[in-house]
Design a protein around this motif. Structure first.
Motif, mmCIF file in Angstrom:
data_model
loop_
_atom_site.group_PDB
_atom_site.id
_atom_site.type_symbol
_atom_site.label_atom_id
_atom_site.label_comp_id
_atom_site.label_asym_id
_atom_site.label_seq_id
_atom_site.Cartn_x
_atom_site.Cartn_y
_atom_site.Cartn_z
ATOM 1 N N ASP A 142 0.914 -1.148 -0.025
ATOM 2 C CA ASP A 142 -0.119 -0.061 0.069
ATOM 3 C C ASP A 142 0.905 1.088 -0.061
ATOM 4 O O ASP A 142 0.154 2.454 0.140
ATOM 5 N N THR A 177 -4.019 7.917 -11.849
ATOM 6 C CA THR A 177 -4.480 6.300 -12.197
ATOM 7 C C THR A 177 -3.589 5.973 -13.206
ATOM 8 O O THR A 177 -3.100 4.841 -13.025
ATOM 9 N N GLY A 180 -0.402 4.652 -11.400
ATOM 10 C CA GLY A 180 -0.544 3.708 -10.500
ATOM 11 C C GLY A 180 -0.689 4.313 -9.062
ATOM 12 O O GLY A 180 -0.276 3.266 -8.103
ATOM 13 N N SER A 202 -3.445 5.399 -6.167
ATOM 14 C CA SER A 202 -4.565 5.446 -5.809
ATOM 15 C C SER A 202 -4.888 6.423 -4.471
ATOM 16 O O SER A 202 -4.029 6.709 -3.763
ATOM 17 N N ASP A 245 -3.765 5.003 -1.161
ATOM 18 C CA ASP A 245 -2.434 4.620 -0.845
ATOM 19 C C ASP A 245 -1.764 5.350 0.210
ATOM 20 O O ASP A 245 -2.160 6.636 0.500
ATOM 21 N N ARG A 276 1.067 -0.798 -12.501
ATOM 22 C CA ARG A 276 0.410 -1.001 -11.118
ATOM 23 C C ARG A 276 -0.988 -0.681 -11.400
ATOM 24 O O ARG A 276 -1.561 0.567 -11.683
ATOM 25 N N ALA A 278 -4.394 0.663 -10.433
ATOM 26 C CA ALA A 278 -4.946 1.829 -9.519
ATOM 27 C C ALA A 278 -6.001 2.533 -9.749
ATOM 28 O O ALA A 278 -6.394 2.601 -11.435
ATOM 29 N N ARG A 279 -6.672 3.277 -8.972
ATOM 30 C CA ARG A 279 -7.771 4.348 -9.384
ATOM 31 C C ARG A 279 -7.809 5.252 -8.374
ATOM 32 O O ARG A 279 -7.675 5.241 -7.158
#
Length: 279
Positions: free
Chosen positions: A19, A78, A81, A83, A86, A139, A141-142
């Motif tokens: 994370d 995004t 990578g 979020s 994180d 990676r 991610a959003r």
């Protein structure tokens, strides 16, 4: 929750956590002839990704690296990578301490846990910690970005009178007008009533932030109360963020960024300008 500043020791222990996202937010003035991206690709903290301050900006604004729309920022994160949820650590290898700008941007658009690596890449390398080269892979991610407009102030509001102190993070000679702005077409001087607190006064020689007592003393020397609301300004909206971080470290989140800063104010013939030191 992470602290606002994290140490190199802390980061070394956390590297590899699923994370954790480490971002290199270096940016350099064009006159330095340094490419932050090329330097990142040659050497960065293991697992880090490059947060491109210039690319992640509003290119239609007419002024350097202005804040982008929430849509653009969310898409950029995004793709990078990153979020919202994180644990994000930003660092830099810039004399301008540009990680403070990335810290502000990430929080402004909704990241919940953002820290600055105290001392940046310079301290990391001096301590002999590992680095790597190349570019990171994909990676998943959003990042759902939502801007917080109350954190930013615009020229028209300042012209009407914001009712709060403006604190200018540029060096004393640029603030006074003794030294010309490095960008063409920008008048010398500063905004009427502004105080001058160079961003460099917030840091020790090794690039770490000064202690809370030292920060308070620096604000006091500039005749600024760091516990009260203020507007942070600089040349182009980058180094002003150091003052916002410093105030945050002292418990004050009632600060606002003048994103256009002197690049906008100084280029407008209609705005009032003064030269000389602060009153």
């Amino acid at each position: 929750m992470m602290q606002t500043l994290v140490s190199t020791e802390w980061l070394a222990e956390q590297l590899g956590a699923p994370d954790l996202m480490v971002l290199d937010a270096s940016w350099h003035m064009p006159a330095t002839n340094r490419s932050a991206r090329q330097e990142f690709e040659a050497r960065h903290i293991p697992g880090a990704r490059f947060f491109d301050i210039e690319a992640i900006s509003d290119h239609d604004a007419g002024f350097p690296h202005m804040l982008p729309s929430a849509e653009l920022f969310g898409a950029a994160m995004t793709d990078l990578g990153v979020s919202n949820g994180d644990r994000i650590v930003v660092y830099d290898d810039s004399a301008l301490r540009t990680s403070a700008r990335a810290w502000f941007m990430l929080r402004h658009f909704g990241a919940s846990q953002v820290a600055i690596l105290d001392g940046g890449l310079g301290k990391w390398v001096v301590e002999g910690r590992p680095v790597e080269a190349g570019t990171p892979g994909y990676r998943d991610a959003r990042f759902d970005a939502v801007a917080q407009p109350a954190q930013v102030i615009h020229k028209d509001e300042l012209l009407r009178g914001s009712g709060v102190q403006v604190v200018d993070a540029r060096g004393a000679k640029r603030f006074s007008g003794e030294e010309n702005d490095p960008r063409p077409g920008i008048a010398p001087g500063h905004m009427p009533g502004a105080r001058n607190l160079p961003y460099s006064a917030m840091y020790r020689d090794d690039g770490t932030f000064r202690s809370p007592d030292e920060l308070r003393a620096a604000f006091a020397h500039a005749k600024v109360d760091p516990t009260r609301p203020f507007v942070a300004s600089c040349g182009s909206g980058l180094t002003a963020n150091t003052l916002i971080v410093a105030a945050h470290l002292l418990g004050n989140d009632e600060t606002r960024l003048y994103d256009g800063s002197w690049s906008e104010w100084g280029s407008d013939p209609a705005t009032p300008k003064v030269t000389g030191p602060a009153d």
